[in-house]
Scaffold this active site. Structure first.
Site, short mmCIF file in Angstrom:
data_model
loop_
_atom_site.label_atom_id
_atom_site.label_comp_id
_atom_site.label_asym_id
_atom_site.label_seq_id
_atom_site.Cartn_x
_atom_site.Cartn_y
_atom_site.Cartn_z
CB SER A 9 -0.88 0.02 1.26
OG SER A 9 -1.36 1.33 1.47
CG HIS A 34 -3.64 -1.72 -1.72
ND1 HIS A 34 -4.70 -2.51 -2.10
CD2 HIS A 34 -4.10 -0.95 -0.71
CE1 HIS A 34 -5.75 -2.25 -1.34
NE2 HIS A 34 -5.41 -1.31 -0.49
CG ASP A 36 -5.02 2.20 0.74
OD1 ASP A 36 -3.97 1.88 1.33
OD2 ASP A 36 -5.94 1.40 0.50
CG MET A 38 -8.43 6.78 2.10
SD MET A 38 -7.48 6.83 3.65
CE MET A 38 -6.80 5.16 3.64
CG HIS A 67 -9.11 -0.12 -0.81
ND1 HIS A 67 -8.56 -0.31 0.43
CD2 HIS A 67 -10.46 -0.23 -0.65
CE1 HIS A 67 -9.54 -0.50 1.30
NE2 HIS A 67 -10.70 -0.47 0.67
CG MET A 69 -11.29 2.81 1.60
SD MET A 69 -9.77 2.76 2.56
CE MET A 69 -8.56 2.98 1.26
CG MET A 138 -11.49 -3.34 4.68
SD MET A 138 -9.99 -2.89 3.84
CE MET A 138 -9.25 -1.80 5.06
CG ASP A 176 -6.15 -3.17 2.86
OD1 ASP A 176 -6.82 -2.43 2.12
OD2 ASP A 176 -5.10 -2.82 3.41
#
Ligand code: DX5
Ligand code: ZN
Length: 219
Positions: A9, A34, A36, A38, A67, A69, A138, A176
């Site tokens: 990540s 990965h 992330d 957000m 990913h 979010m 998660m 994760d």
């Protein structure tokens, strides 16, 4: 038996130098990156979006395991696809129509992942398992790196692996959050085949990324 892959990540990488950090990951043997994303709404943190992903694509040929979010997510799927995401993983709680969002990602010829927060039951996605490429379990509440692993989520991994094997499906099981050298073997034995790791990959062994990736894989 699926090959064990490491998806580091970049949340734990040097954000002032992400291109170089990604090149280091590729050289160190990472299987994918990965990313992330957000939005400060679905999770209490804000990171990067499509323009940064687009800029990072030229630094590596590795798969971008994105990913999301963010919520609402459906309206943004195309922008992340256009930015270069190869796997687009969404949270069921972030869309009004999970089926429509899954079909949208497939229509864009991207791999589709669905992510389950620690408190989200697998029942939420049972009807979709035959349409998706990956389930992201998660093992922390999403939003930050460096949190403590929640071993209770491994029950979901075991159940999903059993369902996959019995139904002759082929989705990957990715975990994760809080993955380290102590718990990676247990996660793999439970049925995980893709390990996400930020803190352990970037911070352990004085930041020896190659050693950390090899250690996680070797468990
Ligand atoms: C948390 C992110 C994770 C996190 C993993 O919301 O989805 O990918 O960055 O970081 P570590 O490995 O440090 O828990
Ligand atoms: Zn993540």
């Amino acid at each position: 038996m699926k090959k064990i892959q490491i998806s580091p990540s970049i949340l734990s990488a040097d954000f002032s130098n992400l291109g170089e950090e990604i090149q280091k990951l590729e050289k160190a043997g990472a299987d994918m990156i990965h990313v992330d994303v957000m939005d400060g709404h679905f999770v209490p943190n804000l990171t990067i979006g499509p323009p940064v992903i687009k800029a990072l694509k030229k630094y590596t040929s590795l798969v971008f395991d994105v990913h999301l979010m963010i919520s609402p997510v459906h309206e943004y799927i195309e922008a992340y696809s256009d930015s270069g995401a190869d796997i687009i993983t969404i949270h069921p709680e972030a869309t009004d129509d999970l089926n429509a969002s899954i079909l949208k990602i497939k229509e864009l010829k991207k791999k589709v992942g669905v992510s389950l927060n620690p408190e989200t039951k697998i029942d939420t996605i049972l009807n979709h398992l035959n349409k998706i490429d990956l389930v992201l379990i998660m093992s922390v509440n999403p939003g930050f790196g460096g949190q403590k692993f929640m071993p209770e989520v491994l029950d979901k991994v075991k159940k999903l692996k059993k369902i996959r094997d019995e139904s002759k499906l082929n989705f990957d099981i990715e975990i994760d959050g809080g993955i380290n050298f102590e718990n990676s073997k247990t996660a793999i034995e439970a049925g995980v085949n893709i390990l996400v790791s930020g803190t352990t990959v970037f911070k352990s062994n004085n930041g020896d990324i190659k050693k950390n990736i090899e250690l996680l894989k070797s468990k």
